[in-house]
Design an enzyme around this catalytic site. Structure first.
Site, PDB file in Angstrom:
ATOM      1  N   HIS A  21      10.496  -1.654  -4.731  1.00 20.66           N
ATOM      2  CA  HIS A  21      11.008  -0.781  -3.672  1.00 20.66           C
ATOM      3  C   HIS A  21      11.941   0.285  -4.254  1.00 20.66           C
ATOM      4  O   HIS A  21      12.051   1.370  -3.706  1.00 20.66           O
ATOM      5  CB  HIS A  21      11.738  -1.630  -2.637  1.00 20.66           C
ATOM      6  CG  HIS A  21      12.321  -0.881  -1.484  1.00 20.66           C
ATOM      7  ND1 HIS A  21      11.670   0.162  -0.854  1.00 20.66           N
ATOM      8  CD2 HIS A  21      13.509  -1.031  -0.822  1.00 20.66           C
ATOM      9  CE1 HIS A  21      12.427   0.612   0.134  1.00 20.66           C
ATOM     10  NE2 HIS A  21      13.539  -0.066   0.164  1.00 20.66           N
TER      11      HIS A  21
ATOM     12  N   TRP B 199      -6.798  -8.826  21.540  1.00 16.69           N
ATOM     13  CA  TRP B 199      -6.265  -8.508  20.216  1.00 16.69           C
ATOM     14  C   TRP B 199      -5.771  -7.083  20.169  1.00 16.69           C
ATOM     15  O   TRP B 199      -6.150  -6.253  20.987  1.00 16.69           O
ATOM     16  CB  TRP B 199      -7.250  -8.832  19.083  1.00 16.69           C
ATOM     17  CG  TRP B 199      -8.657  -8.263  19.183  1.00 16.69           C
ATOM     18  CD1 TRP B 199      -9.267  -7.708  20.275  1.00 16.69           C
ATOM     19  CD2 TRP B 199      -9.638  -8.225  18.146  1.00 16.69           C
ATOM     20  NE1 TRP B 199     -10.541  -7.336  19.984  1.00 16.69           N
ATOM     21  CE2 TRP B 199     -10.809  -7.640  18.681  1.00 16.69           C
ATOM     22  CE3 TRP B 199      -9.653  -8.628  16.817  1.00 16.69           C
ATOM     23  CZ2 TRP B 199     -11.966  -7.438  17.933  1.00 16.69           C
ATOM     24  CZ3 TRP B 199     -10.806  -8.438  16.064  1.00 16.69           C
ATOM     25  CH2 TRP B 199     -11.947  -7.851  16.620  1.00 16.69           C
ATOM     26  N   ASN B 200      -4.902  -6.801  19.191  1.00 17.53           N
ATOM     27  CA  ASN B 200      -4.282  -5.483  19.051  1.00 17.53           C
ATOM     28  C   ASN B 200      -4.458  -4.964  17.635  1.00 17.53           C
ATOM     29  O   ASN B 200      -4.565  -5.756  16.691  1.00 17.53           O
ATOM     30  CB  ASN B 200      -2.764  -5.581  19.300  1.00 17.53           C
ATOM     31  CG  ASN B 200      -2.424  -6.107  20.672  1.00 17.53           C
ATOM     32  OD1 ASN B 200      -2.940  -5.638  21.669  1.00 17.53           O
ATOM     33  ND2 ASN B 200      -1.556  -7.110  20.715  1.00 17.53           N
TER      34      ASN B 200
ATOM     35  N   ASP C 261      12.385  -7.016   0.714  1.00 17.26           N
ATOM     36  CA  ASP C 261      12.332  -5.916  -0.262  1.00 17.26           C
ATOM     37  C   ASP C 261      11.950  -6.487  -1.620  1.00 17.26           C
ATOM     38  O   ASP C 261      12.620  -7.395  -2.129  1.00 17.26           O
ATOM     39  CB  ASP C 261      13.721  -5.264  -0.418  1.00 17.26           C
ATOM     40  CG  ASP C 261      14.074  -4.311   0.711  1.00 17.26           C
ATOM     41  OD1 ASP C 261      13.275  -4.151   1.646  1.00 17.26           O
ATOM     42  OD2 ASP C 261      15.178  -3.723   0.640  1.00 17.26           O
TER      43      ASP C 261
ATOM     44  N   HIS D 209       8.999  -1.671   5.817  1.00 17.29           N
ATOM     45  CA  HIS D 209      10.443  -1.944   5.913  1.00 17.29           C
ATOM     46  C   HIS D 209      10.956  -1.822   7.349  1.00 17.29           C
ATOM     47  O   HIS D 209      12.016  -1.277   7.595  1.00 17.29           O
ATOM     48  CB  HIS D 209      11.207  -1.022   4.953  1.00 17.29           C
ATOM     49  CG  HIS D 209      10.838  -1.277   3.518  1.00 17.29           C
ATOM     50  ND1 HIS D 209      11.598  -2.053   2.670  1.00 17.29           N
ATOM     51  CD2 HIS D 209       9.736  -0.902   2.811  1.00 17.29           C
ATOM     52  CE1 HIS D 209      10.988  -2.133   1.484  1.00 17.29           C
ATOM     53  NE2 HIS D 209       9.861  -1.439   1.556  1.00 17.29           N
TER      54      HIS D 209
ATOM     55  N   HIS E 109      20.588  -2.266  -3.689  1.00 11.37           N
ATOM     56  CA  HIS E 109      19.189  -1.944  -3.981  1.00 11.37           C
ATOM     57  C   HIS E 109      19.023  -1.647  -5.479  1.00 11.37           C
ATOM     58  O   HIS E 109      18.117  -2.171  -6.132  1.00 11.37           O
ATOM     59  CB  HIS E 109      18.734  -0.719  -3.174  1.00 11.37           C
ATOM     60  CG  HIS E 109      18.447  -1.005  -1.731  1.00 11.37           C
ATOM     61  ND1 HIS E 109      19.422  -1.077  -0.774  1.00 11.37           N
ATOM     62  CD2 HIS E 109      17.280  -1.241  -1.084  1.00 11.37           C
ATOM     63  CE1 HIS E 109      18.864  -1.342   0.400  1.00 11.37           C
ATOM     64  NE2 HIS E 109      17.574  -1.451   0.239  1.00 11.37           N
TER      65      HIS E 109
HETATM   66 MN    MN Z   1      13.838  -2.572   3.035  1.00  7.99          MN
END
Ligand code: MN
Length: 258
Positions: A79, A61-62, A75, A69, A209
């Site tokens: 955001h 495992w990590n 998004d 993002h 956005h």
């Molecule tokens: Mn983004």
């Protein structure tokens, strides 16, 4: 037969194909870079905990670190400053049925190949609708550019020597039309952001956005394989991680294609 049985049968028989629109997350995956006075998104960092060794003889495992993002990601309205007061505007609060929706795939691959700063207009979408039918309320609009075939994989954010990014995106009129006239669920792209690379110079800056998130709508970016989707008829399954108060999240984006 129940709907769920029909769905499972269609997937098992291949009548419904599952197409993965996700990029592979790895430390080399390029992240968006902002002017140096702003905070920066972390690329993916992976630290191994154990791999069948002293630290864990039977397991692998990590740990990983990543920005909300980086890579193929979602998004949420929060955001952007315009969406900061949108109800249920963070990834943990979005109603789960919003993560499964139809999609309109707008092929801009020729235009993007000819002009890396291609701007998607309202007229382009009207012409697209004349051919393929109206964009339905609460469905995604995906801008197909075949971006991985256009730019070098080493620089697919496509930033020039002056630090200016070059990739396609919509103008303000196009964004407002998608919101006000079509009430879309959101806008998705294969590029590093839903806005054009040169969108910082628009008024308002980064109008996709600004207006989409202000209207409570979503973004998907850094997708791939949009060339495997029909213009209409696919269903997108795109649930972000349930990060408390999260502004976005890496995710797996799947398309069910008849
Ligand atoms: Mn983004």
């Amino acid at each position: 037969m129940t709907v769920n049985a029909a769905l499972l049968n269609a997937i098992a028989s291949g009548e419904l194909k599952v197409v993965d629109l996700t990029e592979t997350l790895c430390p080399e995956y390029p992240t968006i870079s902002l002017p140096p006075e702003f905070g920066q998104a972390s690329p993916m960092v992976i630290n191994e905990i154990s791999r069948y060794n002293e630290s864990g003889p039977m397991w692998y495992w990590n740990n990983f670190t990543i920005s909300e993002h980086t890579g193929t990601h979602f998004d949420a309205p929060a955001h952007w400053i315009s969406g900061k007061d949108v109800e249920n505007g963070t990834v943990d609060l979005v109603a789960p049925e919003r993560f499964i929706a139809g999609v309109n795939v707008v092929d801009c691959s020729k235009e993007a190949a000819a002009d890396q700063d291609f701007i998607l207009s309202k007229q382009f979408l009207l012409d697209w609708e004349a051919e393929h039918g109206q964009i339905e309320a609460n469905s995604w609009v995906f801008m197909r550019t075949d971006w991985r075939k256009i730019v070098s994989p080493d620089n697919w954010t496509n930033t020039d020597a002056e630090g200016q990014a070059h990739h396609p995106g919509p103008d303000e009129e196009c964004v407002l039309w998608m919101i006000e006239e079509r009430d879309v669920l959101g806008f998705g792209t294969e590029c590093v952001g839903t806005d054009a690379g040169i969108g910082f110079s628009f008024d308002p800056p980064l109008p996709c956005h600004y207006h989409m998130h202000g209207a409570g709508k979503y973004g998907l970016q850094c997708m791939t394989n949009l060339d495997q989707l029909p213009e209409k008829g696919a269903v997108i399954v795109a649930p972000p991680l349930k990060i408390r108060d999260g502004s976005g999240s890496p995710l797996r984006v799947l398309a069910l294609v008849p």
